[in-house]
Design a protein around this motif. Sequence first.
Motif, PDB file in Angstrom:
ATOM      1  N   LYS A  43       0.887  -1.133  -0.165  1.00 21.20           N
ATOM      2  CA  LYS A  43       0.167   0.147  -0.039  1.00 21.20           C
ATOM      3  C   LYS A  43       0.813   1.385  -0.203  1.00 21.20           C
ATOM      4  CE  LYS A  43      -3.873  -2.111   1.947  1.00 21.20           C
ATOM      5  NZ  LYS A  43      -4.986  -2.293   3.351  1.00 21.20           N
ATOM      6  N   PHE A  46       5.426   2.019  -4.633  1.00 16.85           N
ATOM      7  CA  PHE A  46       5.305   2.474  -5.970  1.00 16.85           C
ATOM      8  C   PHE A  46       5.782   1.566  -7.029  1.00 16.85           C
ATOM      9  CE2 PHE A  46       5.204   6.331  -3.356  1.00 16.85           C
ATOM     10  CZ  PHE A  46       3.883   6.673  -3.396  1.00 16.85           C
ATOM     11  N   THR A  50       5.488   4.532 -12.481  1.00 17.80           N
ATOM     12  CA  THR A  50       4.687   5.587 -11.964  1.00 17.80           C
ATOM     13  C   THR A  50       4.626   5.816 -10.375  1.00 17.80           C
ATOM     14  OG1 THR A  50       2.854   6.630 -12.372  1.00 17.80           O
ATOM     15  CG2 THR A  50       2.488   4.671 -12.359  1.00 17.80           C
ATOM     16  N   LYS A  51       4.619   6.633  -9.939  1.00 16.48           N
ATOM     17  CA  LYS A  51       4.240   7.035  -8.547  1.00 16.48           C
ATOM     18  C   LYS A  51       2.728   7.536  -8.442  1.00 16.48           C
ATOM     19  CE  LYS A  51       8.657   8.215  -6.837  1.00 16.48           C
ATOM     20  NZ  LYS A  51       9.502   9.111  -6.019  1.00 16.48           N
ATOM     21  N   LYS A  52       1.991   7.175  -9.544  1.00 21.79           N
ATOM     22  CA  LYS A  52       0.531   7.590  -9.369  1.00 21.79           C
ATOM     23  C   LYS A  52      -0.427   6.542  -8.695  1.00 21.79           C
ATOM     24  CE  LYS A  52       0.848  11.583 -11.355  1.00 21.79           C
ATOM     25  NZ  LYS A  52       0.627  12.975 -10.627  1.00 21.79           N
ATOM     26  N   THR A  53       0.168   5.336  -8.596  1.00 18.03           N
ATOM     27  CA  THR A  53      -0.376   4.158  -8.010  1.00 18.03           C
ATOM     28  C   THR A  53       0.500   3.468  -7.170  1.00 18.03           C
ATOM     29  OG1 THR A  53      -1.952   2.426  -8.525  1.00 18.03           O
ATOM     30  CG2 THR A  53       0.104   2.670  -9.881  1.00 18.03           C
ATOM     31  N   THR A  54      -0.167   2.547  -6.392  1.00 17.61           N
ATOM     32  CA  THR A  54       0.738   1.528  -5.519  1.00 17.61           C
ATOM     33  C   THR A  54       0.554   0.359  -5.882  1.00 17.61           C
ATOM     34  OG1 THR A  54      -1.277   1.311  -3.921  1.00 17.61           O
ATOM     35  CG2 THR A  54       0.064   3.230  -3.550  1.00 17.61           C
ATOM     36  N   LYS A  57      -2.952  -0.978  -5.003  1.00 15.88           N
ATOM     37  CA  LYS A  57      -3.957  -0.541  -5.988  1.00 15.88           C
ATOM     38  C   LYS A  57      -3.702  -1.234  -7.459  1.00 15.88           C
ATOM     39  CE  LYS A  57      -4.897   4.216  -4.303  1.00 15.88           C
ATOM     40  NZ  LYS A  57      -4.883   5.336  -4.669  1.00 15.88           N
ATOM     41  N   ALA A  58      -2.359  -1.460  -7.956  1.00 15.58           N
ATOM     42  CA  ALA A  58      -2.107  -2.180  -9.044  1.00 15.58           C
ATOM     43  C   ALA A  58      -2.906  -3.517  -9.032  1.00 15.58           C
ATOM     44  CB  ALA A  58      -0.858  -2.131  -9.384  1.00 15.58           C
ATOM     45  N   GLY A  61      -6.572  -3.587  -9.161  1.00 25.32           N
ATOM     46  CA  GLY A  61      -6.814  -3.480 -10.580  1.00 25.32           C
ATOM     47  C   GLY A  61      -6.552  -4.320 -11.420  1.00 25.32           C
TER      48      GLY A  61
END
Length: 138
Positions: A43, A46, A50-54, A57-58, A61
């Motif tokens: 959690k 990254f 990218t640092k736009k998700t963890t 989250k990936a 997803g």
Amino acid sequence: MIEKYLWIIGSSIFIILGIIHLFYTFFTNKFSVRDKQTEDLMKKTFPVLTKKTTMWKAWIGFNASHSIGAIFYGVVNLYFGVLHFELLKESVWLLSFMLLVCLFYLFLGFKYWFIIPRTGILISFLCFVVATILIVMR
């Protein structure tokens, strides 16, 4: 006619597995890791991309998109099996593509997954193979 029913059974297995997987992804802890520290790190970590998700989250997803992919594959095959079986029977390309996709899921099942999805996909694959053999023989 048996080939049509085998195709429908094989398709239905994918739909059922995909729905169960999607349910497990969002409404249970089945895809949580047993080690709380690992989950906490996922959690906070990254990916290099990218640092736009963890990573967490990936992970969620990927599981959700995998579920939708299985459901979509099953629904498309079911559609052909129920409403356009003649088109399926006439298209060597379509039959081959559907078998290759199922074979790839089977490969993933044996390489990365556990016995329940692997067995379901194996049964589905066998249904598709036998249906294809019967189609080609007629």
